[in-house]
Design a protein around this motif. Structure first.
Motif, short mmCIF file in Angstrom:
data_model
loop_
_atom_site.label_atom_id
_atom_site.label_comp_id
_atom_site.label_asym_id
_atom_site.label_seq_id
_atom_site.Cartn_x
_atom_site.Cartn_y
_atom_site.Cartn_z
N ALA A 30 -21.63 -8.39 4.69
CA ALA A 30 -23.06 -8.67 4.54
C ALA A 30 -23.80 -8.36 5.84
CB ALA A 30 -23.27 -10.13 4.14
N PHE A 31 -23.18 -8.70 6.98
CA PHE A 31 -23.81 -8.41 8.26
C PHE A 31 -23.94 -6.91 8.47
CE2 PHE A 31 -23.36 -7.44 12.81
CZ PHE A 31 -24.48 -8.07 13.30
N GLN A 32 -22.89 -6.17 8.15
CA GLN A 32 -22.95 -4.72 8.30
C GLN A 32 -24.04 -4.12 7.41
OE1 GLN A 32 -18.98 -3.45 7.40
NE2 GLN A 32 -18.13 -4.14 9.36
N ARG A 33 -24.16 -4.65 6.22
CA ARG A 33 -25.18 -4.13 5.31
C ARG A 33 -26.58 -4.46 5.81
NH1 ARG A 33 -27.52 -4.81 0.01
NH2 ARG A 33 -27.60 -2.72 -0.90
N LEU A 34 -26.73 -5.66 6.38
CA LEU A 34 -28.03 -6.04 6.96
C LEU A 34 -28.40 -5.07 8.08
CD1 LEU A 34 -30.36 -8.13 7.22
CD2 LEU A 34 -28.92 -9.34 8.85
N THR A 38 -31.59 -2.81 7.00
CA THR A 38 -32.79 -3.51 7.47
C THR A 38 -32.99 -3.36 8.97
OG1 THR A 38 -32.55 -5.15 5.70
CG2 THR A 38 -33.98 -5.73 7.53
N VAL A 39 -32.11 -3.92 9.77
CA VAL A 39 -32.29 -3.90 11.22
C VAL A 39 -32.20 -2.48 11.76
CG1 VAL A 39 -31.40 -4.75 13.43
CG2 VAL A 39 -31.40 -6.25 11.41
N GLY A 40 -31.19 -1.76 11.30
CA GLY A 40 -31.01 -0.39 11.77
C GLY A 40 -32.23 0.50 11.56
N PRO A 41 -32.79 0.55 10.32
CA PRO A 41 -33.99 1.38 10.11
C PRO A 41 -35.17 0.98 10.98
CG PRO A 41 -32.99 0.83 8.01
CD PRO A 41 -32.24 0.06 9.05
N ILE A 42 -35.34 -0.31 11.25
CA ILE A 42 -36.45 -0.75 12.09
C ILE A 42 -36.28 -0.22 13.51
CG2 ILE A 42 -37.58 -2.75 13.12
CD1 ILE A 42 -36.97 -4.31 10.60
N VAL A 43 -35.08 -0.41 14.07
CA VAL A 43 -34.82 0.07 15.43
C VAL A 43 -34.95 1.58 15.50
CG1 VAL A 43 -33.08 0.23 17.24
CG2 VAL A 43 -33.34 -1.90 15.96
N ALA A 44 -34.40 2.28 14.51
CA ALA A 44 -34.47 3.74 14.50
C ALA A 44 -35.91 4.24 14.40
CB ALA A 44 -33.64 4.29 13.35
N ALA A 45 -36.73 3.55 13.61
CA ALA A 45 -38.13 3.96 13.47
C ALA A 45 -38.88 3.82 14.79
CB ALA A 45 -38.80 3.13 12.38
N PHE A 46 -38.63 2.74 15.51
CA PHE A 46 -39.29 2.56 16.81
C PHE A 46 -38.80 3.60 17.82
CE2 PHE A 46 -40.62 -1.58 15.22
CZ PHE A 46 -41.85 -1.75 15.84
N LEU A 47 -37.52 3.94 17.77
CA LEU A 47 -37.01 4.97 18.67
C LEU A 47 -37.59 6.34 18.34
CD1 LEU A 47 -33.23 3.95 18.93
CD2 LEU A 47 -35.02 3.68 20.68
N LEU A 48 -37.69 6.65 17.05
CA LEU A 48 -38.26 7.93 16.64
C LEU A 48 -39.73 8.02 17.04
CD1 LEU A 48 -37.92 10.60 15.13
CD2 LEU A 48 -38.45 9.39 13.00
N SER A 49 -40.46 6.93 16.85
CA SER A 49 -41.87 6.92 17.27
C SER A 49 -42.00 7.03 18.79
CB SER A 49 -42.55 5.63 16.78
OG SER A 49 -42.52 5.55 15.37
N ALA A 50 -41.05 6.43 19.51
CA ALA A 50 -41.06 6.54 20.97
C ALA A 50 -40.89 7.98 21.41
CB ALA A 50 -39.97 5.66 21.57
N ILE A 51 -40.01 8.71 20.72
CA ILE A 51 -39.81 10.13 21.06
C ILE A 51 -41.10 10.91 20.83
CG2 ILE A 51 -38.57 12.22 20.37
CD1 ILE A 51 -36.17 10.42 19.75
N ILE A 52 -41.78 10.62 19.72
CA ILE A 52 -43.05 11.31 19.43
C ILE A 52 -44.08 11.01 20.51
CG2 ILE A 52 -44.95 11.49 17.78
CD1 ILE A 52 -42.93 10.86 15.57
N LEU A 53 -44.14 9.75 20.94
CA LEU A 53 -45.08 9.38 22.00
C LEU A 53 -44.77 10.12 23.29
CD1 LEU A 53 -45.34 5.51 21.42
CD2 LEU A 53 -47.20 7.17 21.16
N MET A 54 -43.50 10.22 23.62
CA MET A 54 -43.13 10.95 24.85
C MET A 54 -43.48 12.43 24.76
SD MET A 54 -39.53 9.26 26.19
CE MET A 54 -38.66 9.45 24.64
#
Length: 369
Positions: A30-34, A38-54
């Motif tokens: 269950a933790f791996q699925r979370l 959920t958590v993984g996509p949020i972190v990845a989206a912020f990292l992807l947006s950070a790359i765009i900002l840079m």
């Protein structure tokens, strides 16, 4: 129990209960699925947006720092974040009902705006005629009725003709947005203003504030709406019937359920809550509707509801962070010269990462089988 899994297999509460029953191995799963969905996509989206900002010459840490400072670390910003949550929470309740019942109500923007216009047109005229609480009650009731009525055509076509509701609700949403603007410019226009808008509800007649702050009490009603919808869809026989219709209409018919009537009920409840969302924004904060106003909250909330796995508490948490993002990004955009619509880029990144997370999760599940 099998049907419950088919309808919403990733509901956070059910995963937690299953983990408690199955032991440490299931807890790890269950933790791996979370982390994956959920958590993984949020972190990845912020990292992807950070790359765009840079890439455009903006320091992402500075940008995210301004968002945090403006929306959460300052008292006024936190109050604005809480107030922004109110209409989004009503929309979450609206979409949770529809999606859990297998209905794609993508017409919430039209329902939202027509509900807002109905409440904005009626409430100022009733001030002095009815008590303050009755003015607000009538405004909310009219908004819910108008929102529900605007969903009748897609509901009937879906219930009795099997027409895809994605197309019909989107079409009705476009018509609703245009109709709302037309009504503001013509039938409900305030004759005392040069810029087209409805009459303004006085500040003292709007929803009361909470604890001597600027936070609208619409926040409380929005929270109640989400929690009641969550309990209805997960703990009542009526919610079970709606989920059965969405999971397998043929089986629901054989079980003696009236699929057309339950489909109509789903549309009515979902669209009515979308109308209430519009009323909460007008009667709690704005006080009037200007012409061509369309915040497009409905489409914004869809990824939040999916990310929360249609779970009420999860949706509340995500709405809080999203509201903070909206409030903070406005300040960050002014300070750093970033377009305010960059928030939509972050949302789009989140959708992409969410889809990839779902794909990875499904791939893992197939391997386990």
């Amino acid at each position: 129990m099998t049907m419950e899994k088919d309808i919403h297999p990733a509901a956070a509460g059910q995963e937690a209960n299953a983990a408690d029953a199955a032991g440490p191995a299931t807890e790890r799963s269950a933790f791996q699925r979370l982390m994956t969905v959920t958590v993984g996509p949020i972190v990845a989206a912020f990292l992807l947006s950070a790359i765009i900002l840079m890439l455009v010459g903006i320091n992402p840490l500075t940008y995210y720092g301004y968002i945090l400072e403006r929306s959460l670390l300052s008292g006024l910003g936190l109050e604005q974040t809480a107030t922004r949550m109110a209409p989004l929470l009503f929309l979450c309740a609206s979409l949770i009902i529809a999606f859990r019942a297998g209905i794609w109500n993508l017409g919430t923007d039209g329902q939202f705006l027509l509900g807002a216009v109905a409440s904005a047109a009626a409430a100022p005229l009733l001030v002095g005629v009815l008590p303050g609480w009755a003015v607000l009650l009538v405004g909310f009731a009219l908004a819910a009725i108008v929102g529900a009525v605007w969903s009748i055509i897609p509901a009937l076509l879906k219930a009795y003709q099997g027409v895809n509701e994605i197309i019909t609700t989107l079409m009705m949403s476009f018509l609703g947005v245009l109709l709302a603007s037309t009504l503001v410019k013509l039938a409900f226009r305030d004759p005392a203003t040069t810029v087209p808008q409805t009459r303004t509800l006085p500040v003292e007649d709007r929803l009361p504030r909470l604890f001597d702050t600027t936070i609208s009490s619409g926040l409380v009603w929005g929270l109640i709406a989400v929690l009641l919808v969550h309990l209805m869809m997960t703990r009542t026989s009526f919610g079970l019937r709606l989920r059965m219709v969405g999971a397998n209409p043929v089986a629901a018919t054989h079980a003696g359920l009236s699929v057309p009537l339950l489909t109509l009920a789903t549309f009515g409840l979902s669209a009515g809550l979308a109308g209430l969302s519009g009323a909460s924004e007008i009667l709690g904060v704005a006080g009037n509707v200007p012409a061509n106003w369309n915040p497009a909250y409905g489409l914004m909330v869809i990824p939040l509801v999916f990310l929360a796995r249609f779970h009420g508490v999860g949706a509340i948490v995500l709405v809080f962070f999203y509201s903070a993002l909206l409030i903070g990004s406005e300040s960050a955009a002014r300070r750093l010269g970033v377009p305010q619509n960059f928030t939509l880029v972050l949302v789009a990144s989140l959708l992409i990462c969410l889809g990839l997370g779902e794909y990875v999760d499904q791939h893992k599940r197939k391997k386990e089988r």
